[in-house]
Design a protein around this motif. Sequence first.
Motif, PDB file in Angstrom:
ATOM      1  N   ALA A  59      13.555  10.473 -25.664  1.00 13.02           N
ATOM      2  CA  ALA A  59      14.525   9.041 -25.313  1.00 13.02           C
ATOM      3  C   ALA A  59      15.190   9.377 -23.760  1.00 13.02           C
ATOM      4  CB  ALA A  59      15.582   9.085 -26.339  1.00 13.02           C
ATOM      5  N   THR A  60      15.406  10.505 -23.515  1.00 14.57           N
ATOM      6  CA  THR A  60      16.007  10.584 -22.119  1.00 14.57           C
ATOM      7  C   THR A  60      14.951  10.561 -21.135  1.00 14.57           C
ATOM      8  OG1 THR A  60      17.232  12.411 -23.377  1.00 14.57           O
ATOM      9  CG2 THR A  60      17.562  12.136 -20.768  1.00 14.57           C
ATOM     10  N   LEU A  61      13.748  11.087 -21.363  1.00 14.00           N
ATOM     11  CA  LEU A  61      12.558  10.820 -20.388  1.00 14.00           C
ATOM     12  C   LEU A  61      12.144   9.438 -20.190  1.00 14.00           C
ATOM     13  CD1 LEU A  61      10.645  14.210 -20.854  1.00 14.00           C
ATOM     14  CD2 LEU A  61      12.229  13.358 -18.878  1.00 14.00           C
ATOM     15  N   GLN A  62      12.156   8.617 -21.150  1.00 10.00           N
ATOM     16  CA  GLN A  62      11.694   7.220 -21.337  1.00 10.00           C
ATOM     17  C   GLN A  62      12.758   6.409 -20.541  1.00 10.00           C
ATOM     18  OE1 GLN A  62      11.700   5.347 -25.381  1.00 10.00           O
ATOM     19  NE2 GLN A  62      10.232   3.994 -24.623  1.00 10.00           N
ATOM     20  N   HIS A  63      13.828   6.863 -20.615  1.00 11.89           N
ATOM     21  CA  HIS A  63      14.969   5.973 -19.857  1.00 11.89           C
ATOM     22  C   HIS A  63      14.936   6.227 -18.454  1.00 11.89           C
ATOM     23  CE1 HIS A  63      18.870   4.278 -19.174  1.00 11.89           C
ATOM     24  NE2 HIS A  63      19.380   5.415 -18.421  1.00 11.89           N
ATOM     25  N   GLN A  64      14.763   7.725 -18.056  1.00 10.26           N
ATOM     26  CA  GLN A  64      14.479   8.081 -16.760  1.00 10.26           C
ATOM     27  C   GLN A  64      13.460   7.471 -16.044  1.00 10.26           C
ATOM     28  OE1 GLN A  64      15.887  10.460 -14.716  1.00 10.26           O
ATOM     29  NE2 GLN A  64      17.657  11.011 -16.043  1.00 10.26           N
ATOM     30  N   ALA A  65      12.259   7.176 -17.060  1.00 10.45           N
ATOM     31  CA  ALA A  65      11.045   6.498 -16.188  1.00 10.45           C
ATOM     32  C   ALA A  65      11.345   5.136 -15.910  1.00 10.45           C
ATOM     33  CB  ALA A  65       9.846   6.900 -17.395  1.00 10.45           C
TER      34      ALA A  65
END
Length: 209
Positions: A59-65
């Motif tokens: 979830a965090t990396l999806q948001h970062q992307a």
Amino acid sequence: MPESEKYAHPLKLNEAWLCLDYANVIGWFVLENSADALTYLHLLSWAKQAEVVQEKTFATLQHQAQQHPKKAAQVVQQSLMLQDTIYRIFSTHTANKLPDSKDLDQLNLLLSDTLKRAQLVSEQGKFAWTWSDANTQLDRPLWPVIWSAAELLTSVDLKRIGHCASEDCLWLFYDTSKNRSRRWCSMKICGNVAKARRHYARHKDALQK
Ligand SMILES: [Zn+2]
């Protein structure tokens, strides 16, 4: 259907080594679609299914992307290059040839970045590996793959790495059978297709006699 689920369906992970699964699956995706079709979300979804990242990191990396699309696109390019590099190094090995020095240099470059992230943690009297900055670095899904490739190249019997015997399949495998008799990437897929072909050929012969 969400993008991640589209990719989730045909995904097959059956190798003992993460780097081989990665090279097979990402390579397959590119063959079926195109290199341009691979998105950061595809990559992240693969990582989640391969249990390379957990739900929270996903979830965090999806948001970062979403926040850093250019950086995410760079990671996708890097992931394609990693797939090519791993595939070429191991394929060359199965053909009893030495790897191209450019490929090895490339893997070493990625490895040196990856090793910087590796950390030891103490958990309940034991030590384990973990990754620093795991929730903020978009190339996080690639680190365990790079690590796995380095481990596979150095720590086991490399003669156990093979190519699927099917002419239509380019997948690599690690043969864990006692007598090293593995021929297919998967008995369920290529093995069964070959069996069906042999069965059909026998049937056709019998009918013609
Ligand atoms: Zn196969």
